[in-house]
Design a protein around this motif. Structure first.
Motif, PDB file in Angstrom:
ATOM      1  N   PHE A   1       0.836  -1.201   0.000  1.00 48.70           N
ATOM      2  CA  PHE A   1       0.000   0.000   0.000  1.00 48.70           C
ATOM      3  C   PHE A   1       0.872   1.251   0.000  1.00 48.70           C
ATOM      4  O   PHE A   1       0.637   2.191  -0.767  1.00 48.70           O
ATOM      5  CB  PHE A   1      -0.923  -0.002   1.218  1.00 48.70           C
ATOM      6  N   ILE A   2       1.921   1.238   0.847  1.00 42.70           N
ATOM      7  CA  ILE A   2       2.781   2.425   0.937  1.00 42.70           C
ATOM      8  C   ILE A   2       3.491   2.660  -0.388  1.00 42.70           C
ATOM      9  O   ILE A   2       3.573   3.787  -0.885  1.00 42.70           O
ATOM     10  CB  ILE A   2       3.791   2.258   2.092  1.00 42.70           C
ATOM     11  N   PHE A   3       3.965   1.577  -0.997  1.00 45.57           N
ATOM     12  CA  PHE A   3       4.653   1.698  -2.279  1.00 45.57           C
ATOM     13  C   PHE A   3       3.721   2.306  -3.328  1.00 45.57           C
ATOM     14  O   PHE A   3       4.063   3.272  -4.017  1.00 45.57           O
ATOM     15  CB  PHE A   3       5.127   0.310  -2.714  1.00 45.57           C
ATOM     16  N   LEU A   4       2.499   1.757  -3.425  1.00 46.52           N
ATOM     17  CA  LEU A   4       1.565   2.241  -4.443  1.00 46.52           C
ATOM     18  C   LEU A   4       1.150   3.680  -4.151  1.00 46.52           C
ATOM     19  O   LEU A   4       1.055   4.513  -5.066  1.00 46.52           O
ATOM     20  CB  LEU A   4       0.335   1.333  -4.498  1.00 46.52           C
ATOM     21  N   ALA A   5       0.930   3.977  -2.856  1.00 46.84           N
ATOM     22  CA  ALA A   5       0.528   5.342  -2.512  1.00 46.84           C
ATOM     23  C   ALA A   5       1.634   6.321  -2.880  1.00 46.84           C
ATOM     24  O   ALA A   5       1.377   7.410  -3.413  1.00 46.84           O
ATOM     25  CB  ALA A   5       0.212   5.415  -1.022  1.00 46.84           C
ATOM     26  N   ALA A   6       2.902   5.913  -2.623  1.00 43.38           N
ATOM     27  CA  ALA A   6       4.015   6.792  -2.981  1.00 43.38           C
ATOM     28  C   ALA A   6       4.050   7.019  -4.491  1.00 43.38           C
ATOM     29  O   ALA A   6       4.246   8.148  -4.964  1.00 43.38           O
ATOM     30  CB  ALA A   6       5.328   6.177  -2.498  1.00 43.38           C
ATOM     31  N   LEU A   7       3.834   5.937  -5.260  1.00 49.33           N
ATOM     32  CA  LEU A   7       3.805   6.078  -6.722  1.00 49.33           C
ATOM     33  C   LEU A   7       2.715   7.048  -7.142  1.00 49.33           C
ATOM     34  O   LEU A   7       2.921   7.918  -8.001  1.00 49.33           O
ATOM     35  CB  LEU A   7       3.540   4.727  -7.378  1.00 49.33           C
ATOM     36  N   ALA A   8       1.533   6.916  -6.524  1.00 48.77           N
ATOM     37  CA  ALA A   8       0.419   7.788  -6.892  1.00 48.77           C
ATOM     38  C   ALA A   8       0.766   9.244  -6.594  1.00 48.77           C
ATOM     39  O   ALA A   8       0.482  10.143  -7.394  1.00 48.77           O
ATOM     40  CB  ALA A   8      -0.842   7.376  -6.133  1.00 48.77           C
ATOM     41  N   ILE A   9       1.433   9.466  -5.451  1.00 47.11           N
ATOM     42  CA  ILE A   9       1.760  10.849  -5.096  1.00 47.11           C
ATOM     43  C   ILE A   9       2.838  11.391  -6.023  1.00 47.11           C
ATOM     44  O   ILE A   9       2.777  12.549  -6.465  1.00 47.11           O
ATOM     45  CB  ILE A   9       2.202  10.912  -3.620  1.00 47.11           C
ATOM     46  N   ILE A  10       3.807  10.534  -6.379  1.00 43.73           N
ATOM     47  CA  ILE A  10       4.840  10.989  -7.318  1.00 43.73           C
ATOM     48  C   ILE A  10       4.194  11.391  -8.644  1.00 43.73           C
ATOM     49  O   ILE A  10       4.507  12.438  -9.224  1.00 43.73           O
ATOM     50  CB  ILE A  10       5.891   9.875  -7.532  1.00 43.73           C
ATOM     51  N   GLY A  11       3.259  10.554  -9.102  1.00 45.93           N
ATOM     52  CA  GLY A  11       2.567  10.887 -10.349  1.00 45.93           C
ATOM     53  C   GLY A  11       1.803  12.192 -10.233  1.00 45.93           C
ATOM     54  O   GLY A  11       1.865  13.048 -11.123  1.00 45.93           O
ATOM     55  N   ALA A  12       1.124  12.363  -9.129  1.00 43.68           N
ATOM     56  CA  ALA A  12       0.328  13.586  -8.956  1.00 43.68           C
ATOM     57  C   ALA A  12       1.229  14.808  -8.902  1.00 43.68           C
ATOM     58  O   ALA A  12       0.913  15.855  -9.482  1.00 43.68           O
ATOM     59  CB  ALA A  12      -0.494  13.480  -7.672  1.00 43.68           C
ATOM     60  N   ALA A  13       2.393  14.663  -8.225  1.00 45.16           N
ATOM     61  CA  ALA A  13       3.321  15.788  -8.201  1.00 45.16           C
ATOM     62  C   ALA A  13       3.840  16.070  -9.605  1.00 45.16           C
ATOM     63  O   ALA A  13       4.002  17.232  -9.998  1.00 45.16           O
ATOM     64  CB  ALA A  13       4.480  15.488  -7.256  1.00 45.16           C
ATOM     65  N   GLY A  14       4.053  14.992 -10.374  1.00 45.16           N
ATOM     66  CA  GLY A  14       4.537  15.172 -11.742  1.00 45.16           C
ATOM     67  C   GLY A  14       3.581  15.975 -12.590  1.00 45.16           C
ATOM     68  O   GLY A  14       3.999  16.754 -13.455  1.00 45.16           O
ATOM     69  N   VAL A  15       2.277  15.801 -12.369  1.00 49.36           N
ATOM     70  CA  VAL A  15       1.291  16.550 -13.159  1.00 49.36           C
ATOM     71  C   VAL A  15       1.546  18.051 -13.011  1.00 49.36           C
ATOM     72  O   VAL A  15       1.479  18.813 -13.974  1.00 49.36           O
ATOM     73  CB  VAL A  15      -0.137  16.221 -12.690  1.00 49.36           C
ATOM     74  N   VAL A  16       1.887  18.465 -11.795  1.00 50.83           N
ATOM     75  CA  VAL A  16       2.077  19.895 -11.550  1.00 50.83           C
ATOM     76  C   VAL A  16       3.463  20.339 -11.963  1.00 50.83           C
ATOM     77  O   VAL A  16       3.645  21.429 -12.510  1.00 50.83           O
ATOM     78  CB  VAL A  16       1.845  20.194 -10.053  1.00 50.83           C
TER      79      VAL A  16
END
Lengths: 369, 176
Positions: B6-21
């Motif tokens: 869960f932590i790994f996937l959540a980190a990936l999701a946050i990295i992606g979201a930061a990338g959008v910006v």
């Protein structure tokens, strides 16, 4: 737990190797088969120090397709055009490859194999929403080709990428509707259960395959699948006479080899899906888990292992037959014009798919099937 | 789902979201968004809602994001240096993000009881049968109204896209 993991890994590797090998053999068949169709000699070079010829065997061109070609491609310069997006240019072939390969995880290639007290489901991943999974992975397949075209910084490539994207999202609808009607027919999204449903015979001779229930959905899935795999007559995205090579114009070496492999893996995928949905998957007529029940009451008992092997071979042969059909079509039909392609997708296949779903629903509700 | 996954996937999701910006080029931002959506779909699947997860992948990652890609291409958006921006804009932007962060923190510190109560879910939770049942019985009217609304949107889009009347120029079907 560990044994489960090992069995899962073995199943995944077997499926992966089968797909990749079949794709490579299709590459050979594309050349030799087209030569046969067009009355040419075809691929016949690069024999290994003339061994076959010395033995008086015809040279089938296996060597140049399966060894010389990959060697040549992977030792070539990997060229990236000026102004290209280097990261996406490198990523795109793998973005194209990944969804195609993982789709095979839910395709069952046999029923249950019993070893000792362990029964193994012959399917890499037993997912109860497999039909949705297929649609999801096919939807992700768009990115590889579209980004490959865009990242190349080349107008032909970009046009190819845009065409590919438009074509794939247009035909996904018809494909989805065909799959929906099959899901309604069998009442499940699990492909293994769908294959089991297709066992047995009607009237003593007709296998209970999906094609006899849903012939229209079969045509829709085959057509839309061929359009998804971007092959002639749907090869607008890479139409040589207009776009040089479309979205992979600027690819060379190993990355281009990956794109080529994706093309052939998609043929295998369409064949596997058509086989699973409409031709009984691994079902062999009159073969039941305990052996052959022939019409007329004859019965041959077979051990579980033999049944599993027959099922795997049956599935493979059905897939190969549909690969052959697709290659035959590719060398028979001319390419569509772009407006014909869009008209077929939106005004032909989509309404037919909707109609098929509606008729299926009516039959289920009012026919009490 | 194990916690580390869960932590790994959540980190990936946050990295992606930061990338959008943070990405300069619109296409790169869009790819980051696709990554976030796919990872969130995987999170759904891991939490037992396989149907929702795959639907998210089909609808958002597989269809809507492709349309975004089209829009970026057709408008020919290029990467642009960041505008210096007005002070007022920056002020309002930081106010807005501060409010969002405050809300998130409040949510973490005082979670609503519905989350903390470890309620047992039904056996068929997240299955396609359960989903279809709620769509076609409990929420039938809302569901049908939404589909009519979407259909109206499609028809409106087609009507707007149709620039020329019959006999006008332009290739039939619109060759891109």
């Amino acid at each position: 737990m560990l044994a489960e993991l090992i069995i899962g890994a073995i199943k995944a590797i077997i499926v992966l190797l089968m797909v990749l090998n079949l794709s490579a053999i299709l590459l050979w068949f594309e050349r030799k088969g087209s030569a046969l169709i067009q009355d040419r000699v075809g691929a016949n070079r690069a024999a290994i120090v003339g061994v076959g010829r010395r033995l008086g065997l015809p040279n089938l061109g296996f060597v140049n397709t399966l060894m010389a070609d990959p060697l040549k491609l992977f030792t070539k310069e990997d060229f990236v055009p000026a102004g290209a997006d280097r990261f996406l240019h490198a990523l795109a072939p793998f973005l194209a490859m990944f969804p195609v390969l993982i789709t095979f995880a839910v395709v069952p290639f046999g029923d249950t194999l019993i070893i000792g007290d362990r029964s193994i489901n012959l399917q890499a991943a037993n997912l109860n929403v497999a039909a949705l999974y297929i649609l999801a992975t096919i939807g992700l397949g768009v990115y590889g080709v579209s980004l490959g075209g865009w990242a190349s910084n080349n107008r032909w490539a970009l046009l190819g990428g845009i065409r590919a994207t438009a074509q794939m999202i247009s035909y996904e609808l018809a494909m989805g509707l065909a799959i929906v009607s099959m899901v309604m027919t069998y009442g499940t999204l699990d492909l293994q259960l769908m294959c089991r449903e297709q066992g047995g015979v009607w009237f003593g001779f007709l296998p209970r395959w999906g094609i006899f229930v849903q012939p229209l959905a079969f045509l829709l899935l085959l057509t839309a699948g061929m359009a998804e795999s971007k092959r002639v007559p749907f090869d607008l995205p890479e139409g040589e006479s207009e776009l040089i090579a479309g979205y992979f114009t600027e690819y060379s070496g190993g990355k281009q080899a990956v794109f080529m492999l994706v093309d052939f893996a998609e043929i295998v995928l369409v064949s596997a899906l058509v086989t699973t949905f409409f031709f009984g998957g691994w079902q062999f007529p009159w073969l039941y888990p305990d052996g052959f029940h022939l019409p007329g009451g004859a019965f041959f008992h077979l051990p579980n292992l033999a049944v599993a092997i027959i099922q795997i071979i049956t599935f493979t042969l059905k897939v190969v037959a549909f690969c052959w059909l697709q290659i035959l079509l590719r060398w028979t039909l001319p390419r569509f014009r772009y407006d014909q392609l869009m008209r077929l997708g939106w005004k032909g296949l989509l309404p037919l798919g909707l109609l098929n779903v509606a008729v299926t629903a009516c039959v289920i509700v009012f026919g009490g099937v | 789902m194990p916690l580390w996954l869960f932590i790994f996937l959540a980190a990936l999701a946050i990295i992606g979201a930061a990338g959008v910006v943070l990405q300069r080029h619109p296409v790169h931002s869009l790819l980051s968004l696709v990554m976030t959506l796919v990872v969130i779909a995987v999170l759904f699947i891991g939490l037992g809602a396989a149907t929702v997860g795959f639907l998210q992948m089909i609808v958002y990652a597989g269809a809507i994001m492709v349309l975004f890609l089209f829009v970026i291409w057709l408008l020919n958006l290029q990467s642009q240096p960041l505008e210096p921006g007005h002070l007022a804009l920056k002020f309002l932007g930081s106010l807005g993000s501060a409010a969002l962060i405050a809300e998130l923190l409040l949510f973490v510190v005082h979670p609503p009881p519905a989350i903390t109560q470890n309620r047992a879910v039904a056996m068929d939770f997240g299955s396609i049968g359960r989903l279809a049942q709620s769509l076609f019985t409990d929420y039938l009217i809302a569901f049908e109204a939404t589909s009519v609304l979407l259909l109206v949107g499609v028809i409106g889009g087609v009507a707007l896209a149709r620039r020329t009347t019959a006999g006008g120029g332009g290739a039939p079907g619109g060759t891109p």
